[in-house]
Structures are given as structure tokens and as C-alpha cells.
Design a protein around this motif. Structure first.
Motif, PDB file in Angstrom:
ATOM      1  N   GLN A 158     121.927 -93.430  63.702  1.00 44.01           N
ATOM      2  CA  GLN A 158     120.845 -94.289  64.170  1.00 44.01           C
ATOM      3  C   GLN A 158     119.642 -93.393  64.433  1.00 44.01           C
ATOM      4  O   GLN A 158     119.695 -92.515  65.291  1.00 44.01           O
ATOM      5  N   ILE A 159     118.577 -93.592  63.675  1.00 45.81           N
ATOM      6  CA  ILE A 159     117.365 -92.794  63.856  1.00 45.81           C
ATOM      7  C   ILE A 159     116.597 -93.355  65.045  1.00 45.81           C
ATOM      8  O   ILE A 159     116.318 -94.558  65.113  1.00 45.81           O
ATOM      9  N   VAL A 160     116.242 -92.481  65.967  1.00 47.83           N
ATOM     10  CA  VAL A 160     115.549 -92.895  67.181  1.00 47.83           C
ATOM     11  C   VAL A 160     114.082 -92.503  67.145  1.00 47.83           C
ATOM     12  O   VAL A 160     113.212 -93.273  67.533  1.00 47.83           O
ATOM     13  N   ASN A 161     113.797 -91.294  66.656  1.00 48.30           N
ATOM     14  CA  ASN A 161     112.419 -90.816  66.674  1.00 48.30           C
ATOM     15  C   ASN A 161     112.123 -90.025  65.401  1.00 48.30           C
ATOM     16  O   ASN A 161     112.931 -89.215  64.968  1.00 48.30           O
ATOM     17  N   VAL A 162     110.952 -90.258  64.832  1.00 47.08           N
ATOM     18  CA  VAL A 162     110.506 -89.561  63.634  1.00 47.08           C
ATOM     19  C   VAL A 162     109.117 -89.019  63.879  1.00 47.08           C
ATOM     20  O   VAL A 162     108.236 -89.725  64.393  1.00 47.08           O
ATOM     21  N   LYS A 167     105.573 -85.402  55.005  1.00 49.72           N
ATOM     22  CA  LYS A 167     106.254 -84.404  55.833  1.00 49.72           C
ATOM     23  C   LYS A 167     106.953 -85.038  57.033  1.00 49.72           C
ATOM     24  O   LYS A 167     107.074 -84.416  58.081  1.00 49.72           O
ATOM     25  N   ALA A 168     107.406 -86.278  56.878  1.00 45.16           N
ATOM     26  CA  ALA A 168     108.108 -86.951  57.969  1.00 45.16           C
ATOM     27  C   ALA A 168     109.391 -86.189  58.294  1.00 45.16           C
ATOM     28  O   ALA A 168     110.099 -85.712  57.406  1.00 45.16           O
ATOM     29  N   LYS A 169     109.678 -86.046  59.590  1.00 46.28           N
ATOM     30  CA  LYS A 169     110.846 -85.302  60.031  1.00 46.28           C
ATOM     31  C   LYS A 169     111.539 -86.070  61.154  1.00 46.28           C
ATOM     32  O   LYS A 169     110.906 -86.479  62.127  1.00 46.28           O
ATOM     33  N   ILE A 170     112.857 -86.283  60.983  1.00 44.22           N
ATOM     34  CA  ILE A 170     113.643 -86.934  62.026  1.00 44.22           C
ATOM     35  C   ILE A 170     113.806 -85.935  63.168  1.00 44.22           C
ATOM     36  O   ILE A 170     114.299 -84.830  62.970  1.00 44.22           O
ATOM     37  N   THR A 171     113.372 -86.326  64.366  1.00 42.77           N
ATOM     38  CA  THR A 171     113.467 -85.431  65.517  1.00 42.77           C
ATOM     39  C   THR A 171     114.555 -85.844  66.502  1.00 42.77           C
ATOM     40  O   THR A 171     114.954 -85.051  67.344  1.00 42.77           O
ATOM     41  N   GLU A 172     115.034 -87.080  66.401  1.00 37.10           N
ATOM     42  CA  GLU A 172     116.107 -87.529  67.278  1.00 37.10           C
ATOM     43  C   GLU A 172     116.924 -88.601  66.572  1.00 37.10           C
ATOM     44  O   GLU A 172     116.373 -89.557  66.025  1.00 37.10           O
TER      45      GLU A 172
END
Length: 193
Positions: A54-58, A65-70
Motif C-alpha cells: 500500500q503506497i502511502v506517500n510519493v 522522477k517520482a519516488k515512493i517514500t513510504e
């Protein structure tokens, strides 16, 4: 040492050990390469299952350059691989260990054991592929065998002697660095004919 035209690059001939060893290659990489070969040659279809997250923060510094951070695991995953070979459903987990004498059962989660038990009960060929990295040995152990061992033993590990007696040594070639389907063919298909 071989000098290339212009003297810009050089190549040192590797020793024979480096050519034959799978150093640096993980079991998962070897299985994925083997699965690609099986698919390309139309031998079987086996894929690594994605882990549900479950992606919470991008973080979007820019569109490309989108990066999943949480992110969090949505649920406990079952096993690593599923597929089909000659109308046989396959379901298996792949694990590595640096231990030379045993495979610790703590490396397997209860939900994975429960899943392997369930798919085995319903007719799929369920198994473990275990690589002993320091020994450079890879084994396939059918679920029916290791589940029975777990159910009847107080041990918290699978000893290498037991694995060598009950399991099947997985052959490795350049194109198929973890050729587990040849074992499935010999044990599950040829023995039934």
C-alpha cells in the motif's frame, strides 16, 4: 591482459573458478533467469508473485522522477512463485542460507507453511528451493516431505543430511541456472506414467 585498439580498454582473463561459480547471483536471480528460459522455450509458465504493498506517500520532484517514500505491506504474502508445467500447478518458496549444516525453519513464516500445506492438499505441486550459498548447493524439497518432518520433529531446522537424503539436488547450466522443472518432470510426471 588483452589490449584493445587505441589502448583505451583492457581485459584480464578470469580464472576458471569465476567462470563456473554463481558468485554474486542470488537464488531469486537464478530462478528468474531460468523461468525466462522456460517461458521463451515454451516449456512452462512460472512467475514471481509481486508483494502486495500500500503506497502511502510519493515524492514528486518532477513527473519523471517520482519516488515512493513510504509504503506498507497490505497483507502477508504467501509464496514467491506460482506457475504451471504440463497441466500441473506449481507453487513454491525460494530461500537462501549461509549455514553449512542446516536450514533454519525460522526463515519460513507460518502463513507460508499454511499456504504450501493448503495448495499441496488441493493437488498443486508445492515445494521449497533452498540454496546453501557457502556450499554452492541448491535443493528442491517437496512440501509433503518437509511438512511431515516439521509436524513430527521437535527440530527448529532442516539438517543438511536430511535435505540431501530427501531433497533433490538442482542442476545448474548457463541457460538454466536453477533447473527445477527437470526434477518435477522426473518425480511428478515420469514416476506416474
Amino acid at each position: 591482459m588483452i589490449k584493445y585498439p587505441g589502448g583505451k580498454k583492457s581485459y584480464k582473463k578470469p580464472d576458471s573458478f569465476a567462470l563456473t561459480s554463481r558468485r554474486g547471483m542470488s537464488l531469486e536471480e537464478d530462478i528468474n533467469k531460468t523461468n525466462d528460459y522456460y517461458l521463451f522455450m515454451d516449456i512452462g509458465v512460472v512467475h514471481k508473485k509481486p508483494t502486495p504493498i500500500q503506497i502511502v506517500n510519493v515524492d514528486y520532484p518532477s513527473r519523471n522522477k517520482a519516488k515512493i517514500t513510504e509504503a506498507y505491506f497490505r497483507q502477508a504474502s504467501t509464496t514467491d512463485y506460482q506457475g504451471v508445467y504440463k497441466s500441473i500447478a506449481l507453487d513454491f518458496e525460494a530461500k537462501e542460507t549461509k549455514n553449512k549444516t542446516l536450514f533454519p525453519l525460522a526463515a519460513l513464516h507460518q502463513h507460508q507453511l499454511d499456504h504450501l500445506r493448503a495448495v499441496n492438499k488441493h493437488g498443486a505441486v508445492a515445494f521449497l528451493i533452498i540454496r546453501f550459498n557457502t556450499l554452492d548447493e541448491t535443493y528442491l524439497i517437496f512440501a509433503k516431505d518437509f511438512l511431515q518432518y516439521i509436524d513430527t520433529s521437535e527440530q527448529r531446522s532442516l539438517p543438511i543430511k536430511w535435505i540431501r537424503d530427501v531433497g533433490y539436488l538442482v542442476e545448474s547450466t548457463f541457460k538454466k541456472p536453477c533447473d527445477y522443472l527437470s526434477i518435477i518432470e522426473d518425480v511428478c510426471i515420469k514416476e506416474k506414467v
